[in-house]
Scaffold this motif. Structure first.
Motif, short mmCIF file in Angstrom:
data_model
loop_
_atom_site.label_atom_id
_atom_site.label_comp_id
_atom_site.label_asym_id
_atom_site.label_seq_id
_atom_site.Cartn_x
_atom_site.Cartn_y
_atom_site.Cartn_z
N ILE A 489 0.85 -1.20 0.00
CA ILE A 489 0.00 0.00 0.00
C ILE A 489 0.88 1.25 0.00
CG2 ILE A 489 -1.75 1.29 1.31
CD1 ILE A 489 -2.97 -1.34 2.11
N ASP A 490 2.01 1.17 0.69
CA ASP A 490 2.90 2.35 0.76
C ASP A 490 3.45 2.71 -0.62
OD1 ASP A 490 3.14 2.40 3.85
OD2 ASP A 490 3.63 0.35 3.28
N ARG A 491 3.75 1.71 -1.43
CA ARG A 491 4.39 1.99 -2.73
C ARG A 491 3.39 2.11 -3.88
NH1 ARG A 491 10.08 1.26 -2.87
NH2 ARG A 491 10.69 1.90 -0.78
N ASP A 492 2.19 1.60 -3.73
CA ASP A 492 1.22 1.56 -4.84
C ASP A 492 1.10 2.93 -5.51
OD1 ASP A 492 -1.10 0.48 -6.36
OD2 ASP A 492 -2.25 1.86 -5.11
N THR A 494 3.16 5.00 -6.58
CA THR A 494 4.14 6.07 -6.30
C THR A 494 5.23 6.16 -7.36
OG1 THR A 494 5.57 4.58 -5.04
CG2 THR A 494 3.87 5.78 -3.79
N GLY A 495 5.49 5.06 -8.07
CA GLY A 495 6.59 5.07 -9.04
C GLY A 495 7.97 5.09 -8.39
N LEU A 496 8.05 4.79 -7.08
CA LEU A 496 9.34 4.86 -6.37
C LEU A 496 10.14 3.57 -6.47
CD1 LEU A 496 8.17 6.65 -3.09
CD2 LEU A 496 9.56 7.62 -4.95
N GLY A 497 9.55 2.55 -7.09
CA GLY A 497 10.24 1.25 -7.16
C GLY A 497 9.58 0.28 -6.19
N PHE A 498 9.88 -1.01 -6.40
CA PHE A 498 9.30 -2.04 -5.55
C PHE A 498 9.89 -1.94 -4.14
CE2 PHE A 498 9.13 -3.68 -9.91
CZ PHE A 498 7.79 -4.05 -10.00
N ASP A 499 9.14 -2.40 -3.16
CA ASP A 499 9.65 -2.40 -1.79
C ASP A 499 10.51 -3.66 -1.59
OD1 ASP A 499 10.14 -2.52 0.92
OD2 ASP A 499 8.14 -1.80 1.48
N LEU A 500 11.80 -3.51 -1.82
CA LEU A 500 12.70 -4.68 -1.81
C LEU A 500 12.76 -5.34 -0.44
CD1 LEU A 500 15.67 -3.25 -3.95
CD2 LEU A 500 13.69 -4.55 -4.73
N ASP A 501 12.65 -4.52 0.62
CA ASP A 501 12.69 -5.11 1.98
C ASP A 501 11.51 -6.05 2.18
OD1 ASP A 501 14.98 -3.69 3.03
OD2 ASP A 501 13.75 -1.90 2.91
N LEU A 502 10.36 -5.59 1.75
CA LEU A 502 9.14 -6.40 1.88
C LEU A 502 9.26 -7.70 1.07
CD1 LEU A 502 6.10 -6.79 2.57
CD2 LEU A 502 5.56 -5.38 0.58
N ILE A 503 9.77 -7.56 -0.12
CA ILE A 503 9.85 -8.72 -1.01
C ILE A 503 10.83 -9.76 -0.46
CG2 ILE A 503 10.53 -9.44 -3.35
CD1 ILE A 503 9.55 -6.49 -4.14
N ARG A 504 11.97 -9.29 0.02
CA ARG A 504 12.95 -10.23 0.59
C ARG A 504 12.36 -10.97 1.79
NH1 ARG A 504 16.72 -5.84 0.32
NH2 ARG A 504 17.90 -5.99 -1.60
N LEU A 505 11.66 -10.20 2.62
CA LEU A 505 11.08 -10.78 3.84
C LEU A 505 10.11 -11.92 3.49
CD1 LEU A 505 10.93 -10.05 6.96
CD2 LEU A 505 8.86 -8.76 6.39
N VAL A 506 9.24 -11.67 2.53
CA VAL A 506 8.22 -12.67 2.19
C VAL A 506 8.85 -13.82 1.42
CG1 VAL A 506 6.10 -13.06 0.87
CG2 VAL A 506 6.34 -11.02 2.30
N LYS A 507 9.75 -13.50 0.54
CA LYS A 507 10.38 -14.54 -0.28
C LYS A 507 11.11 -15.55 0.62
CE LYS A 507 11.27 -16.15 -4.31
NZ LYS A 507 10.83 -17.48 -4.21
N LYS A 508 11.73 -15.01 1.67
CA LYS A 508 12.45 -15.88 2.61
C LYS A 508 11.48 -16.76 3.42
CE LYS A 508 14.65 -13.92 5.96
NZ LYS A 508 15.17 -12.73 6.51
N ALA A 509 10.26 -16.27 3.57
CA ALA A 509 9.32 -16.96 4.47
C ALA A 509 8.56 -18.11 3.80
CB ALA A 509 8.32 -15.94 5.02
N SER A 518 3.58 -3.26 -6.97
CA SER A 518 3.43 -1.90 -6.44
C SER A 518 4.72 -1.08 -6.47
CB SER A 518 2.91 -1.89 -5.00
OG SER A 518 1.74 -2.63 -4.86
N GLY A 519 4.62 0.05 -7.17
CA GLY A 519 5.69 1.04 -7.11
C GLY A 519 6.56 1.14 -8.35
N ALA A 537 8.36 -13.04 -10.39
CA ALA A 537 7.61 -12.21 -11.35
C ALA A 537 7.47 -10.80 -10.78
CB ALA A 537 6.23 -12.82 -11.59
N ALA A 538 7.26 -9.85 -11.68
CA ALA A 538 7.01 -8.48 -11.22
C ALA A 538 5.80 -7.93 -11.96
CB ALA A 538 8.24 -7.61 -11.45
N LEU A 539 4.99 -7.21 -11.22
CA LEU A 539 3.70 -6.72 -11.75
C LEU A 539 3.67 -5.20 -11.68
CD1 LEU A 539 0.21 -8.02 -10.65
CD2 LEU A 539 0.84 -5.64 -10.20
N ALA A 540 3.07 -4.60 -12.69
CA ALA A 540 2.87 -3.16 -12.64
C ALA A 540 1.54 -2.80 -13.26
CB ALA A 540 4.00 -2.43 -13.36
N ALA A 541 1.07 -1.63 -12.92
CA ALA A 541 -0.22 -1.17 -13.42
C ALA A 541 -0.07 0.22 -14.04
CB ALA A 541 -1.25 -1.20 -12.29
N GLY A 542 0.06 1.23 -13.19
CA GLY A 542 -0.02 2.63 -13.62
C GLY A 542 0.90 2.97 -14.79
#
Ligand code: 1PR
Length: 570
Positions: A489-492, A494-509, A518-519, A537-542
């Motif tokens: 939700i924070d990055r959706d 915004t065009g700031l790039g993907f939240d790499l911290d979030l992705i690493r956390l989930v990928k590891k889990a 998002s982003g 995979a990576a997804l984008a919309a805007g």
């Protein structure tokens, strides 16, 4: 020509029907054992579980006629489960026997070093020394796979099944049989009907060839194939369309900034670059970025590996009553030949007349309309909360994830996650329950000194729940989800790039594939997410809707960065 399709009542046979219609072929469905007599070509597409295919065939009295059809020498094309049923058995359901035409058993992919299911676009290498005109599979193309079980290719220790191999594919360090061909039988582990233009060409070639051309010559000896350092599974690019009714009641593609989809400011200058992009310019109105089916067709044509349509307001009512959304899915599925994920409102509902509508029925309506996967959002959060409250490791079998995965296979169930950062101040002083999941801002970044965890939300981010993103992802995996669609939700928007911290956390889990979302604001954000994390995979919309970045540009940047990529000219 008597072209027939065999439907065993699970999975998305609509996709194959759409493909044949697009290619201009007339076909009929096998509805009873008698129909086999009229078939001069038979296609058996399948997704889902090995057992459900065999049991459905048995219950409808089609198993023996199918064996007889194949034994008669008439052409057979099996797809995915339609290939696996040719084997003796599958580790997926050892209690049922396959057709036993190929003398080998199907086993499960090794999970220890890679995500399972094997989901996405991979190459299929010929093993026969056939000349190019005899080939049905294009060695230069990628095809779409989605499966957790496979037949190992091992000519040294298992020469009999290897004799059937037409192509092999590598996933992780495993080399498996990705298509078989012998006499009148041709079957693929991948889905040609979801493999873009390469898949359409394959099906066309199979239908058009004469019986004699389809019968393979005497098999040549097979040589072992050692795994290469890198497999050929490509990183997928997904275009996502958030769909909702605008204030006039029409379904439009919209796009939010941090999930707010209404126009805020005074009307922007008319900068629309696409005739599909009908920018609505009234403050407070739902942002309108185009017509869903036209955009879906545009993304397919420009090389999207997958498409996603999310009905973002369907949590408010029953999607089964939402006929415009189902019509939209049908129309999109008839025009795009890559996987289509449909989400929004997949949960148990009750019609106004009191009729209960289980989530499985809602999902079934989407599958019948042409969805290949469904995405579960809010309902997954509630199901994981129930699982955690029960203290058990496994669910009770009643959740949307479990019921849909049981009927259609786990690869058909995506869990869409809408997390939000919760900042905690001083990480050392934090004593809350998410200590192990705290992320610390990187040194030198604007977030240095900050710490946060990721909280799950429901109803399109409107309500935060007492559940972390790691708990949700692991719970969803335990319940049987096949993939995580990881928004932020924070990055959706915004065009700031993907939240790499979030992705690493989930990928590891988790061990199932994860889609970063998002982003995205530039091609560099895609290459960054694939280099910095091992997301699939990576997804984008805007950026795609506004044509700020084209999918072909993203693909080119990926090729330049040395990433495995499916390119448009395939
Ligand atoms: O809870 O099962 O009914 O599912 C609802 C679905 O709708 C969920 O998947 C949820 O993510 C989505 N959703 C609900 N509200 C919104 C909203 O925007 N107000 N959209 C919403 C979620 C996020 C992504 C978006 C990426 C990329 N949209 O789908 O496409 O963030 O955007 P970007 O590239 O422009 O940054 P249920």
């Amino acid at each position: 020509m008597g072209l027939f399709l065999l439907d065993y009542g699970a999975g998305n046979v609509r996709s194959l029907a759409n493909t044949l219609e697009r290619l201009g072929y007339e076909f009929q469905w096998i509805s009873s054992a008698d129909d086999f007599a009229n078939a001069t070509r038979l296609i058996f597409p399948g997704v889902g579980a090995f057992k459900s295919a065999i049991v459905h065939l048995q219950e409808r009295g089609l198993l023996e006629p199918l064996k007889q059809y194949i034994a008669s020498g008439r052409p057979y094309l099996g797809i995915c489960i339609g290939m696996q049923v040719l084997f003796q058995s599958s580790q997926e359901n050892p209690d049922v026997a396959g057709l036993g035409i190929i003398p080998a058993d199907i086993g499960e992919f090794d999970h220890s070093s890679k995500a399972v299911p094997h989901m996405g676009w991979n190459a299929a290498e010929p093993v026969e020394q056939a000349d190019a005109s005899d080939r049905l599979v294009d060695p230069n193309a990628h095809y779409y796979f989605v499966h957790s079980f496979r037949a190992t290719y091992d000519p040294t220790n298992a020469p009999a099944p290897a004799q059937w191999a037409h192509t092999t594919t590598q996933y992780g360090q495993e080399v498996f049989i990705s298509s078989v061909r012998k006499d009148n039988v041709f079957a693929t582990q991948f889905h040609p009907e979801k493999s873009g233009e390469a898949g359409l060409r394959l099906i066309q070639a199979w239908v058009q060839r004469s019986d004699a051309q389809l019968t393979s010559a005497h098999p040549s000896p097979r040589s072992p194939r050692s795994p290469r350092p890198r497999h050929g599974l490509t990183k997928r690019i997904i275009a996502c369309m958030d769909v909702r009714a605008n204030d006039d009641g029409d379904l439009v593609v919209t796009k939010g900034d941090q999930y707010d989809v209404r126009e805020k400011a005074p009307p922007p200058p008319s900068s629309s670059s696409s005739h599909d992009a009908l920018q609505t310019t009234t403050a407070g109105a739902v942002r309108n970025l185009g017509k869903p089916v036209a955009l879906a067709a545009r993304y397919y044509a420009s090389g999207a590996d997958e498409l996603c349509l999310l009905n973002i307001t369907s949590f408010r009512h029953s999607p089964l009553r939402d006929q415009p959304m189902l019509a939209l899915v049908r129309a999109a599925a008839a025009r795009v030949f890559v996987p289509l994920t449909i989400g929004g409102g997949i949960k148990d509902t009750v019609d106004p007349d009191g009729t209960p509508r289980p989530a499985l029925e809602v999902a079934a309506a989407y599958f019948r309309a042409g969805a290949d996967k469904v995405s579960v959002g809010s309902e997954a959060v509630y199901a994981v909360e129930r699982l955690r409250a029960s203290g058990k490791e496994r669910g009770d079998g009643t959740s949307a994830i479990e019921t849909i995965a049981a009927a259609y296979g786990r690869q058909a169930v995506v869990v869409s996650v809408d997390p939000k950062r919760v900042y905690v101040g001083d990480a050392k002083a934090y004593e809350g329950p998410y200590r192990d999941e705290l992320v610390l801002g990187r040194e030198g970044s604007s977030e240095e000194g900050k710490a946060w965890w990721y909280q799950c939300t429901v109803s399109g981010g409107r309500e935060a729940r007492d559940l972390s993103v790691v708990q949700l992802a692991q719970g969803a995996e335990a319940l049987g989800a096949g993939e995580i669609l990881l928004n932020s939700i924070d990055r959706d928007g915004t065009g700031l790039g993907f939240d790499l911290d979030l992705i690493r956390l989930v990928k590891k889990a988790v061990r199932i594939p994860v889609v970063a979302s998002s982003g995205a604001g530039s091609t560099a954000h895609f290459t960054e997410v694939f280099r910095e994390t091992d997301v699939e995979a990576a997804l984008a919309a805007g950026i795609f809707h506004r044509e700020e970045v084209k999918i072909s540009e993203v693909k080119q940047a990926m090729v330049d960065a040395g990433l495995e990529t499916r390119t448009l000219f395939e």
